[in-house]
Design a protein around this motif. Structure first.
Motif, mmCIF file in Angstrom:
data_model
loop_
_atom_site.group_PDB
_atom_site.id
_atom_site.type_symbol
_atom_site.label_atom_id
_atom_site.label_comp_id
_atom_site.label_asym_id
_atom_site.label_seq_id
_atom_site.Cartn_x
_atom_site.Cartn_y
_atom_site.Cartn_z
ATOM 1 N N TYR A 142 -19.948 -100.234 -32.651
ATOM 2 C CA TYR A 142 -20.448 -101.603 -32.615
ATOM 3 C C TYR A 142 -21.271 -101.893 -31.365
ATOM 4 N N ILE A 143 -21.020 -101.178 -30.283
ATOM 5 C CA ILE A 143 -21.899 -101.291 -29.116
ATOM 6 C C ILE A 143 -23.311 -100.864 -29.497
ATOM 7 N N TYR A 144 -23.411 -99.696 -30.145
ATOM 8 C CA TYR A 144 -24.739 -99.212 -30.539
ATOM 9 C C TYR A 144 -25.355 -100.090 -31.620
ATOM 10 N N MET A 145 -24.517 -100.657 -32.502
ATOM 11 C CA MET A 145 -25.035 -101.573 -33.503
ATOM 12 C C MET A 145 -25.663 -102.798 -32.831
ATOM 13 N N GLY A 146 -24.963 -103.318 -31.818
ATOM 14 C CA GLY A 146 -25.490 -104.467 -31.098
ATOM 15 C C GLY A 146 -26.769 -104.144 -30.353
ATOM 16 N N GLN A 147 -26.818 -102.979 -29.738
ATOM 17 C CA GLN A 147 -28.031 -102.566 -29.027
ATOM 18 C C GLN A 147 -29.193 -102.374 -29.995
ATOM 19 N N LYS A 148 -28.890 -101.777 -31.137
ATOM 20 C CA LYS A 148 -29.948 -101.521 -32.121
ATOM 21 C C LYS A 148 -30.496 -102.830 -32.673
ATOM 22 N N ALA A 149 -29.640 -103.833 -32.841
ATOM 23 C CA ALA A 149 -30.088 -105.122 -33.362
ATOM 24 C C ALA A 149 -31.112 -105.762 -32.439
ATOM 25 N N LEU A 151 -32.853 -103.939 -29.694
ATOM 26 C CA LEU A 151 -33.891 -103.019 -29.223
ATOM 27 C C LEU A 151 -34.394 -102.073 -30.305
ATOM 28 N N GLY A 152 -33.972 -102.290 -31.536
ATOM 29 C CA GLY A 152 -34.316 -101.360 -32.613
ATOM 30 C C GLY A 152 -35.798 -101.197 -32.866
ATOM 31 N N ARG A 153 -36.583 -102.219 -32.554
ATOM 32 C CA ARG A 153 -38.018 -102.129 -32.827
ATOM 33 C C ARG A 153 -38.779 -101.347 -31.760
ATOM 34 N N ASP A 154 -38.135 -101.104 -30.634
ATOM 35 C CA ASP A 154 -38.767 -100.289 -29.591
ATOM 36 C C ASP A 154 -38.790 -98.845 -30.089
ATOM 37 N N PRO A 155 -39.964 -98.227 -30.240
ATOM 38 C CA PRO A 155 -40.029 -96.892 -30.862
ATOM 39 C C PRO A 155 -39.279 -95.811 -30.102
ATOM 40 N N VAL A 156 -39.190 -95.930 -28.786
ATOM 41 C CA VAL A 156 -38.495 -94.921 -27.985
ATOM 42 C C VAL A 156 -37.011 -95.250 -27.873
ATOM 43 N N THR A 157 -36.711 -96.437 -27.364
ATOM 44 C CA THR A 157 -35.317 -96.821 -27.151
ATOM 45 C C THR A 157 -34.564 -96.937 -28.465
ATOM 46 N N GLY A 158 -35.206 -97.518 -29.474
ATOM 47 C CA GLY A 158 -34.559 -97.655 -30.770
ATOM 48 C C GLY A 158 -34.172 -96.310 -31.354
ATOM 49 N N SER A 159 -35.039 -95.328 -31.174
ATOM 50 C CA SER A 159 -34.761 -93.986 -31.685
ATOM 51 C C SER A 159 -33.591 -93.338 -30.942
ATOM 52 N N LEU A 160 -33.553 -93.525 -29.614
ATOM 53 C CA LEU A 160 -32.461 -92.963 -28.821
ATOM 54 C C LEU A 160 -31.121 -93.596 -29.212
ATOM 55 N N VAL A 188 -25.518 -108.047 -25.677
ATOM 56 C CA VAL A 188 -25.784 -108.748 -24.411
ATOM 57 C C VAL A 188 -26.504 -107.841 -23.415
ATOM 58 N N THR A 189 -26.034 -106.609 -23.270
ATOM 59 C CA THR A 189 -26.703 -105.716 -22.320
ATOM 60 C C THR A 189 -28.106 -105.358 -22.791
ATOM 61 N N ARG A 197 -33.853 -102.803 -21.451
ATOM 62 C CA ARG A 197 -33.617 -101.409 -21.816
ATOM 63 C C ARG A 197 -32.725 -100.696 -20.804
ATOM 64 N N GLU A 198 -33.005 -100.899 -19.507
ATOM 65 C CA GLU A 198 -32.231 -100.215 -18.472
ATOM 66 C C GLU A 198 -30.780 -100.678 -18.468
#
Length: 215
Positions: free
Chosen positions: A60-67, A69-78, A121-122, A127-128
């Motif tokens: 769920y941490i990654y789910m929240g981050q993806k929600a 930053l998911g559109r960022d082509p680099v960060t979303g992929s990571l 939240v983070t 991104r950082e």
């Protein structure tokens, strides 16, 4: 409404046996040691309860981050790459709990809500900061898996499930440390108030581990 992450990809390494339908009758994934001392049984139950809760929270941490930053082509992929591994971890931990007859933590609902909130939240902080969150969480999880491996030295290796369980823990620990390295390589330590963020997130993870052991 949040939906539970489901692992649908391929896998390798020791955990593969838990996701291979043809291995469902294998004693190493179907049975649990019967003749455990009270302390051994308590250690096994505590470990699997915490691990399942931790992997649920990580998803769920990654789910929240993806929600966020998911559109960022680099960060979303990571984020997606790391999340896919966590989906596998959770799928295996769920099977391990059934195999060894361990009840889930009563705090599972708190784990998923808190995990999603922390991730979102983070990520909103940038991104950082999202990567700093990953760094802090994976540091604690890696250390926790190391501690578990030491505790499991007392379990009877004559039962086929025990050596496999230890190998799975090693595999998952190495995956988490890989996520930590990815976060550092992607400038986690450039996050504003990095030291404070790491301390707060790390302390929260430690408290969560102790609570899930008991509840």
């Amino acid at each position: 409404m949040l939906s539970a992450p489901i692992y649908t990809g391929s896998t390798g390494n020791p955990s593969a046996v838990y996701l291979d339908i043809s291995k469902e009758q294998d004693p190493s994934v179907r049975t649990t040691p019967e003749q455990l001392r009270k302390g051994q049984r308590r250690a096994l139950e505590s470990a699997l309860r915490v691990d399942q809760a931790g992997e649920l929270a990580a998803n769920y941490i990654y789910m929240g981050q993806k929600a966020v930053l998911g559109r960022d082509p680099v960060t979303g992929s990571l984020i997606q790459e790391m999340w896919d591994q966590e989906k596998k971890h959770l799928a295996v931990m769920n099977k391990l709990q059934v195999q060894h007859q361990v009840r889930p933590t009563m705090l599972w609902n708190v784990a998923l809500v808190a995990g999603y909130g922390l991730g979102a939240v983070t990520a909103l902080m940038g991104r950082e900061a999202a990567m700093a969150c990953t760094e802090a969480v994976e540091t604690i999880i890696g250390e926790h898996y190391d501690d578990q491996l030491k505790e499991m030295e007392d379990l009877p290796t004559s039962h086929p499930s025990v050596p496999l369980l230890r190998k799975v823990i090693v595999e998952f620990r190495d995956d988490e440390l890989e996520h930590l390295n990815i976060a550092v390589e992607n400038y986690s330590q450039r996050a504003p108030a990095h030291a404070l963020l790491s301390t707060v997130v790390g302390a929260g993870c430690k408290v969560a581990i102790e609570l899930c052991k008991r509840f």
